[in-house]
Structures are given as structure tokens and as C-alpha cells.
Scaffold this motif. Structure first.
Motif, PDB file in Angstrom:
ATOM      1  N   ALA A 152      12.568   2.318  -5.515  1.00 54.26           N
ATOM      2  CA  ALA A 152      12.014   1.886  -6.797  1.00 54.26           C
ATOM      3  C   ALA A 152      12.291   2.913  -7.886  1.00 54.26           C
ATOM      4  N   GLU A 153      12.257   4.200  -7.527  1.00 51.49           N
ATOM      5  CA  GLU A 153      12.569   5.230  -8.515  1.00 51.49           C
ATOM      6  C   GLU A 153      14.028   5.152  -8.960  1.00 51.49           C
ATOM      7  N   ILE A 154      14.928   4.933  -8.006  1.00 58.39           N
ATOM      8  CA  ILE A 154      16.349   4.805  -8.360  1.00 58.39           C
ATOM      9  C   ILE A 154      16.572   3.579  -9.226  1.00 58.39           C
ATOM     10  N   GLU A 155      16.014   2.446  -8.812  1.00 57.20           N
ATOM     11  CA  GLU A 155      16.228   1.198  -9.544  1.00 57.20           C
ATOM     12  C   GLU A 155      15.574   1.219 -10.921  1.00 57.20           C
ATOM     13  N   ALA A 156      14.505   1.988 -11.075  1.00 55.74           N
ATOM     14  CA  ALA A 156      13.890   2.107 -12.399  1.00 55.74           C
ATOM     15  C   ALA A 156      14.805   2.852 -13.362  1.00 55.74           C
ATOM     16  N   ARG A 157      15.661   3.705 -12.834  1.00 57.29           N
ATOM     17  CA  ARG A 157      16.574   4.471 -13.678  1.00 57.29           C
ATOM     18  C   ARG A 157      17.911   3.757 -13.867  1.00 57.29           C
ATOM     19  N   ALA A 158      18.431   3.179 -12.784  1.00 64.13           N
ATOM     20  CA  ALA A 158      19.740   2.510 -12.852  1.00 64.13           C
ATOM     21  C   ALA A 158      19.894   1.614 -11.634  1.00 64.13           C
ATOM     22  N   PRO A 159      19.411   0.373 -11.713  1.00 65.33           N
ATOM     23  CA  PRO A 159      19.430  -0.505 -10.542  1.00 65.33           C
ATOM     24  C   PRO A 159      20.833  -0.735  -9.977  1.00 65.33           C
ATOM     25  N   GLU A 160      21.827  -0.661 -10.836  1.00 66.10           N
ATOM     26  CA  GLU A 160      23.198  -0.911 -10.388  1.00 66.10           C
ATOM     27  C   GLU A 160      23.760   0.258  -9.583  1.00 66.10           C
ATOM     28  N   ARG A 161      23.035   1.378  -9.514  1.00 66.46           N
ATOM     29  CA  ARG A 161      23.554   2.559  -8.840  1.00 66.46           C
ATOM     30  C   ARG A 161      22.969   2.764  -7.434  1.00 66.46           C
ATOM     31  N   LEU A 162      22.173   1.843  -6.952  1.00 69.32           N
ATOM     32  CA  LEU A 162      21.528   2.039  -5.652  1.00 69.32           C
ATOM     33  C   LEU A 162      22.543   2.258  -4.539  1.00 69.32           C
TER      34      LEU A 162
END
Length: 269
Positions: free
Chosen positions: A226-236
Motif C-alpha cells: 500500500a505504501e508503494i502503490e500510494a506513491r506510484a502504483p505502476e512501479r510495484l
């Protein structure tokens, strides 16, 4: 705590169970279950049961006369847990460990694996455990030791942080690995009303089939996602791949030993 720190929803429970269960949690679940083999009958309450990894260890290890009530705040985790275990002495219930729906002195033991770190109010969780325990009962829980002593998790945490240098996601070090000071833990458990508190360091080794399993598990099967997707969901997927690369650089590209360290707390009522 961040609003996403306890968000185990969507595909997270499935990824958590598949990739992190055998690697991180099953060895310590077996340890907790063995510590309760002297309970021949009665009732055991599990809080923050997650996908039922400890529940399954308890059901396998303890006698059938022991009634196990497994609870978790997240219904999605419980749904998966219930699909993995059908046993006549186990029941499942959504419940908040900080406000338990049980009468005083209801259980012979309360057990919690890697869950108290997620309690916004730890003292309330400890007081609730004390309240529902019978006289002479015990509260048994574990927490992760320092992140430095858990190198796989540290490598993934550092990789995710480097991907967002201006706003690094810190879930791993902030929550699961942010509560490892034995003096603080002992003090808070005693403040909640427990007098006799023992803390053991327990080290375990599991085997990762490859760097991909811990990378996917930690990046996509925990609230770090959720922390990653809150910053850049396309970068998971990109950051998961970076974690695979970082783990490969540290441990090699094939199967490797995953060394872990935790604290096990036993508090008697």
C-alpha cells in the motif's frame, strides 16, 4: 502508525500466506505451539491470527480437548485462514485484540504471533489479554528482533526506500521491526498488570527457494504494498524486481538460508 499499516486486504492475504507463511512465520508458529503443549484441555484464544499459521500449528500440536478461538481484525485474513483449516475444536471470529468480546477469566492462554506491533494501543491489547485470562493463565506472544538480525527483510526494506529517496516507505522498519526493545516490552506488559514476564531470544533458519519468494511476499503481501502503490502504483512490479535483484546480490540467485531472530514473551496472570 500510518492508516495503511494494518491494511491486509485485496490480494495481500493470499500472497502473504503463499510466500511469507513457510519462509517467515511457520518456524516461529511451531515454537509457540510447542510452548503450550502443557495445556491438556481448556480454552486458548489467539489474537491477530492472520491467515491461521499459528492456528494450524496449535491444532496439530495440542490435544483435541483444547478449544481454540482464533480472532483477527481483518475478515479477509480470517476468510483465508478458515479455508485452510477445518477442525471441530477451532472457531473463527473477527475481533479487535484491544477490545475483546469475551468475558473476564475466559481462557487458559492467550497467544499472538507477530501481532502486537500492529496494535495502535499496545497497553489496551495487553490489558485485554490479562482480563480474559484465568488466574494462572499465560499470555504468550512474539515480536521480531532488530531488523539488523533479519537480513532478508532488511534488504527488501532498504530497496523499497531507495526507490523513493524523497519519501521512502518505512513500513517494514516502522511496524513489524519497530518493537524489539526487551526493556520497553517488559515495562509495558508489566504496566498492563502482568507481574511475571519472561523474554527469550529465538533464532530460526528457513530456506528460500529463490530470491523471488521473499521479494514478492514482502513487497506485495504486506502493507508495504500500500505504501508503494500510494506513491506510484505502476512501479510495484519494478520495485519487486529490484528487491529480487538486491536479494540475489546478497544471497545468490538460487535457494538460500533465511536467518531470522525474534523475541518470545511469556507473561503469567
Amino acid at each position: 502508525m500510518s492508516a495503511t499499516d494494518a491494511a491486509f486486504k485485496g490480494s495481500i492475504p493470499t500472497v502473504y500466506e503463499q510466500y511469507l507463511g513457510p519462509l517467515l512465520f511457520e518456524p516461529f508458529a511451531e515454537d509457540l505451539a510447542r510452548r503450550l503443549t502443557d495445556v491438556p484441555q481448556g480454552r486458548i484464544l489467539e489474537t491477530a491470527a492472520g491467515t491461521g499459521i499459528v492456528t494450524r500449528a496449535l491444532a496439530k500440536t495440542l490435544q483435541g480437548q483444547v478449544e481454540i478461538t482464533a480472532t483477527d481484525l481483518n475478515q479477509a485474513m480470517l476468510d483465508l485462514a478458515q479455508s485452510r483449516l477445518e477442525a471441530p475444536n477451532v472457531r473463527w471470529l473477527q475481533a479487535d485484540a484491544q477490545s475483546l468480546p469475551f468475558e473476564d477469566a475466559s481462557f487458559d492462554a492467550v497467544v499472538c504471533q507477530f501481532g502486537v506491533m500492529f496494535f495502535p494501543d499496545k497497553l489496551s491489547g495487553y490489558r485485554e489479554a490479562l482480563r480474559v485470562l484465568k488466574p494462572g493463565g499465560r499470555f504468550l506472544f512474539n515480536v521480531w528482533n532488530s531488523l539488523d538480525l533479519n537480513p532478508v527483510s532488511r534488504v527488501v526494506s532498504e530497496t523499497a526506500a531507495k526507490a523513493f529517496p524523497d519519501d521512502p516507505p518505512r513500513f517494514i522498519e516502522r511496524v513489524p521491526f519497530g518493537y524489539f526493545d526487551p526493556d520497553r516490552i517488559r515495562g509495558e506488559v508489566q504496566q498492563a498488570g502482568f507481574e511475571n514476564v519472561e523474554i527469550d531470544v529465538v533464532d530460526k533458519v528457513s530456506r528460500a527457494p529463490s530470491p523471488r519468494e521473499p521479494a514478492v511476499g514482502l513487497c506485495q503481501g504486506t502493507p508495504l504494498r500500500a505504501e508503494i502503490e500510494a506513491r506510484a502504483p505502476e512501479r510495484l512490479e519494478e520495485i519487486t524486481a529490484r528487491a529480487v535483484e538486491a536479494l540475489s546480490g546478497r544471497f545468490g540467485a538460487s535457494s538460500f538460508e533465511n536467518r531470522m531472530s525474534a523475541l518470545v514473551v511469556t507473561a503469567w496472570r
